[in-house]
Design an enzyme around this catalytic site. Sequence first.
Site, PDB file in Angstrom:
ATOM      1  N   ASP A  18       0.855  -1.180   0.000  1.00  0.00           N
ATOM      2  CA  ASP A  18       0.000   0.000   0.000  1.00  0.00           C
ATOM      3  C   ASP A  18       0.901   1.243   0.000  1.00  0.00           C
ATOM      4  OD1 ASP A  18      -2.629   1.358   1.192  1.00  0.00           O
ATOM      5  OD2 ASP A  18      -1.008   1.845   2.556  1.00  0.00           O
ATOM      6  N   LEU A  19       0.379   2.376  -0.431  1.00  0.00           N
ATOM      7  CA  LEU A  19       1.215   3.584  -0.478  1.00  0.00           C
ATOM      8  C   LEU A  19       1.108   4.436   0.799  1.00  0.00           C
ATOM      9  CD1 LEU A  19       3.064   5.634  -1.894  1.00  0.00           C
ATOM     10  CD2 LEU A  19       1.081   6.481  -3.134  1.00  0.00           C
ATOM     11  N   ASP A  20      -0.040   5.107   0.981  1.00  0.00           N
ATOM     12  CA  ASP A  20      -0.175   6.063   2.092  1.00  0.00           C
ATOM     13  C   ASP A  20      -0.221   5.353   3.449  1.00  0.00           C
ATOM     14  OD1 ASP A  20      -0.911   8.865   0.766  1.00  0.00           O
ATOM     15  OD2 ASP A  20      -1.839   7.263  -0.392  1.00  0.00           O
ATOM     16  N   ASP A 192      -2.011  -0.584   5.976  1.00  0.00           N
ATOM     17  CA  ASP A 192      -2.096   0.096   7.278  1.00  0.00           C
ATOM     18  C   ASP A 192      -3.507   0.483   7.681  1.00  0.00           C
ATOM     19  OD1 ASP A 192      -2.147   2.176   5.210  1.00  0.00           O
ATOM     20  OD2 ASP A 192      -2.129   3.563   6.910  1.00  0.00           O
TER      21      ASP A 192
HETATM   22  O1  LIG Z   1      -4.432   2.725  -0.140  1.00  0.00           O
HETATM   23  P1  LIG Z   1      -3.486   3.843   0.151  1.00  0.00           P
HETATM   24  O2  LIG Z   1      -2.356   3.956  -0.816  1.00  0.00           O
HETATM   25  O3  LIG Z   1      -3.002   3.821   1.574  1.00  0.00           O
HETATM   26  O4  LIG Z   1      -4.357   5.168   0.011  1.00  0.00           O
HETATM   27  C1  LIG Z   1      -5.338   5.460   1.015  1.00  0.00           C
HETATM   28  C2  LIG Z   1      -5.801   6.885   0.829  1.00  0.00           C
HETATM   29  O5  LIG Z   1      -4.627   7.704   0.873  1.00  0.00           O
HETATM   30  C3  LIG Z   1      -4.808   9.108   0.737  1.00  0.00           C
HETATM   31  O6  LIG Z   1      -5.430   9.611   1.900  1.00  0.00           O
HETATM   32  C4  LIG Z   1      -4.722   9.313   3.099  1.00  0.00           C
HETATM   33  O7  LIG Z   1      -3.381   9.829   3.020  1.00  0.00           O
HETATM   34  C5  LIG Z   1      -3.274  11.276   2.946  1.00  0.00           C
HETATM   35  C6  LIG Z   1      -1.799  11.628   2.766  1.00  0.00           C
HETATM   36  O8  LIG Z   1      -1.031  11.133   3.803  1.00  0.00           O
HETATM   37  C7  LIG Z   1      -3.887  11.893   4.209  1.00  0.00           C
HETATM   38  O9  LIG Z   1      -3.829  13.319   4.145  1.00  0.00           O
HETATM   39  C8  LIG Z   1      -5.343  11.421   4.347  1.00  0.00           C
HETATM   40  O10 LIG Z   1      -5.887  11.880   5.579  1.00  0.00           O
HETATM   41  C9  LIG Z   1      -5.435   9.890   4.322  1.00  0.00           C
HETATM   42  O11 LIG Z   1      -6.786   9.454   4.331  1.00  0.00           O
HETATM   43  C10 LIG Z   1      -5.580   9.406  -0.529  1.00  0.00           C
HETATM   44  O12 LIG Z   1      -5.900  10.773  -0.574  1.00  0.00           O
HETATM   45  C11 LIG Z   1      -6.841   8.551  -0.693  1.00  0.00           C
HETATM   46  O13 LIG Z   1      -7.372   8.712  -2.002  1.00  0.00           O
HETATM   47  C12 LIG Z   1      -6.474   7.073  -0.525  1.00  0.00           C
HETATM   48  O14 LIG Z   1      -7.663   6.287  -0.597  1.00  0.00           O
END
Ligand SMILES: O=P(O)(O)OC[C@H]1O[C@H](O[C@H]2O[C@H](CO)[C@@H](O)[C@H](O)[C@H]2O)[C@H](O)[C@@H](O)[C@@H]1O
Length: 244
Positions: A18-20, A192
């Site tokens: 996963d990224l974020d 995560d």
């Molecule tokens: O599946 P992921 O790669 O983990 O992406 C999940 C979501 O990530 C982003 O939002 C989240 O991260 C942001 C940056 O750190 C943060 O500001 C936000 O509060 C988090 O929810 C992204 O914007 C979403 O589209 C993804 O679904």
Amino acid sequence: MPFLMDVNLSLDSALFLDLDGTLADISPDRNSIRIPPAAERSLMGIFDCLSGAVAIVSGRDIDDLAVRVPEALWRIGNHGAFVLAPGESGRTFPSLIDPAIIDDVKRRCAELGLDLEVKKTSIAIHYRSTPELESASHGLLARYAGQDSEYLMEAGKMVAELKVRNVGKGKAIEERMRQAPFAGRLPLFLGDDVTDEDAYPVINRLGGVSIKVGAPPSLATTFASSPAEVRQWLEQQAAALHTL
Ligand SMILES: O=P(O)(O)OC[C@H]1O[C@H](O[C@H]2O[C@H](CO)[C@@H](O)[C@H](O)[C@H]2O)[C@H](O)[C@@H](O)[C@@H]1O
């Protein structure tokens, strides 16, 4: 409790990340997120050793993911709905969200000062900078979800999301694992957030290692403390694989 640092990749592993919140630290500015260069180098090294069986699996829109992840890797975006193979670019994916819903939510978010992210298979309201609007965010989208609706609600880290049904990271990983270069390998998935939980049972069923960056409860079997630890682990694994 098993920990990431005790896990090792082998030449027959398949790696899904996963990224974020997993590869990259969470930030208030979602547009600033990038994979740190050292982690990119580790991923590319692992990609070479695993014959290309490395994919970034994200809730982000596939077009958004494509600007943040090296083109040489597999990119699976929109919570698993859309896939770009290594080297693939310029492909157009359809939007599956009713434009009338997007217009209505856009208008209401503008009135309330909420941060809206429009993706092709979901719309997400971020309330990280306006936590007092958490229930308003969920309420605003919930009117379009329900048993008879083609959409469902999902919660993530400081985000409420309205999503098309039958899309998920677990389903996407399972599909990849049936095809080259992933088929026949042992999968590892690192996530995560709540939206990663549906991938862990798939990985567990396939005999792989499911890893959560964070604490239990989770369907993951193994845990990591932070994205920094994940990046350190990737660096160690890239170095170790090159000696095999
Ligand atoms: O599946 P992921 O790669 O983990 O992406 C999940 C979501 O990530 C982003 O939002 C989240 O991260 C942001 C940056 O750190 C943060 O500001 C936000 O509060 C988090 O929810 C992204 O914007 C979403 O589209 C993804 O679904």
